[in-house]
Design an enzyme around this catalytic site. Structure first.
Site, PDB file in Angstrom:
ATOM      1  N   LYS A  58     -27.433   6.279  34.023  1.00 24.16           N
ATOM      2  CA  LYS A  58     -28.374   6.714  32.997  1.00 24.16           C
ATOM      3  C   LYS A  58     -28.118   5.969  31.684  1.00 24.16           C
ATOM      4  CE  LYS A  58     -25.521  10.733  31.814  1.00 24.16           C
ATOM      5  NZ  LYS A  58     -25.474  12.203  31.711  1.00 24.16           N
ATOM      6  N   TYR A  66     -21.972   0.231  -0.692  1.00 26.53           N
ATOM      7  CA  TYR A  66     -22.728   1.393  -1.151  1.00 26.53           C
ATOM      8  C   TYR A  66     -21.823   2.533  -1.575  1.00 26.53           C
ATOM      9  CZ  TYR A  66     -27.262  -0.360   0.495  1.00 26.53           C
ATOM     10  OH  TYR A  66     -28.408  -1.078   0.662  1.00 26.53           O
TER      11      TYR A  66
END
Length: 371
Positions: free
Chosen positions: A43, A261
């Site tokens: 998956k 940042y």
């Protein structure tokens, strides 16, 4: 070696998937769990490593049964492996019965509604199509209840289709001391006994690497195939992915200046900073960055580990290379974020997440190579 369609010269990072390592990990798990059948969970694009190349390699290694989450994944897999047994874990999607039928897929039925719709479809086409039954033993996610399973077993002859697998899923198998696993084992053993002649499956990666009492007829490894840590007391198997990030620029930062940042990190000395051309848009967890109060992840540059400096931004991240000789690195070189002793679980630990999330989040902007 097959290459992705993102040219290496244009990419901020290159991701290498070691198919031999996946094959070796499968063989390792199959040997540990014999005589149980070793299936493979593919998956989420084989946990981010590429469904098609991984499935082909696992088939060559002897895998014949596969589990995916969604029909879209199952169709891709069927187009590649026409003879494989393919189970679709997320239940029976409404109005998709014909897709399961046309592609010879095994729905994992996890509710009475799923079962009723599969019964109705089989009756309508007058063909009993095989399916799996998912029984919830403590996860409280997908699956019929044990009491519902008892009623189904009593009326098994009237189901109208053959059950080829009864399964459940363990919630805490990664923690060998957790008491829920023992309770789930007792409940599942009782449920499996209600369906004689039907294969039983309980073990995920963590259980496959543990107590043989959990193995039953089939094990379903996922993360262990891809080099992630499946349980706390067992080392990961062979690492599968290597992620290298391009150094876009090197700059000098004065003592006392801040980096990135939020001015999250302050240079405590004159520093040399390497700017890497990848960030959280590429699946690198933002929380893996560094600040004045919290160390972040590391990368390997010129054979030495170097710490991240400041926050990870969308397309860039910064690394303190002050400890490297000035002639050891230059723009255009590569920094290793995964590989050279740095695993997916190391990165995950710095980001307060799990290796599963790191693997399945690795972005599409990388140049991908399968070797």
């Amino acid at each position: 070696m097959a290459d992705s369609n993102v040219p290496s010269a244009e990419a901020g990072g290159r991701l290498t998937i070691d198919l031999q390592a996946i094959s070796d990990n499968y063989a390792d798990i199959a040997a540990r769990t014999s005589p149980a059948t070793c299936a493979a969970v593919l998956k989420a694009d084989a946990y981010g490593t590429g469904l098609e190349p991984v499935a082909a390699r696992l088939w060559a290694a002897g895998a014949r049964t596969f589990f995916v989450a969604l029909l879209s994944e199952a169709r891709r897999l069927r187009n590649l492996l026409p003879q494989a047994e393919i189970f679709v874990l997320n239940g029976l999607f409404a109005e998709c019965n014909e897709v399961y039928d046309a592609y010879d897929l095994r729905p994992v039925l996890g509710s009475l509604d799923d079962i009723e719709r599969w019964q109705a479809y089989c009756a309508r086409i007058d063909r009993p199509l095989p399916a799996a039954l998912h029984v919830d033993t403590g996860m409280n996610r997908l699956g019929v209840s044990p009491s519902e399973a008892i009623n189904l077993a009593e009326g098994r002859d009237e189901l109208g289709f053959p059950l080829v697998l009864v399964m459940s899923h363990l919630a805490c198998a990664d923690d060998p001391a957790h008491p829920l696993t023992a309770r789930q084992l007792v409940d599942f053993r009782a449920v499996a006994a209600l369906f004689p002649g039907v294969r039983a499956s309980l073990a995920n990666s963590a259980a496959a690497l543990g107590d043989k009492a959990l193995h039953f007829d089939m094990v379903r490894p996922g993360i262990a195939l891809y080099g992630g840590r499946a349980r706390k007391d067992v080392a990961p198997l062979r690492p599968v992915v290597r992620l290298e990030l391009r150094i876009a620029q090197i700059r000098e930062v004065h003592e006392g200046e801040t980096i990135g940042y939020g001015a999250a990190q302050t240079a405590r000395r004159p520093s040399r900073i390497a700017i890497l051309a990848a960030g959280y848009a590429d699946g690198i967890p933002r929380l893996a960055g560094s600040s004045d109060t919290r160390p972040g992840a590391e990368v390997v540059i010129a054979g030495r580990r170097c710490p991240l400096a400041g926050r990870i931004s969308m397309d860039l991240m910064t690394v303190d290379i002050t400890g490297l000789p000035e002639d050891a690195v230059r723009p255009g070189d590569w920094a290793t974020l995964l590989g050279e002793g740095l695993g997916v679980d190391d990165l995950a630990g710095h980001a307060e997440t799990i290796g599963y999330e790191v693997l399945t989040s690795l972005g599409s902007r990388f140049h991908r190579r399968w070797k």
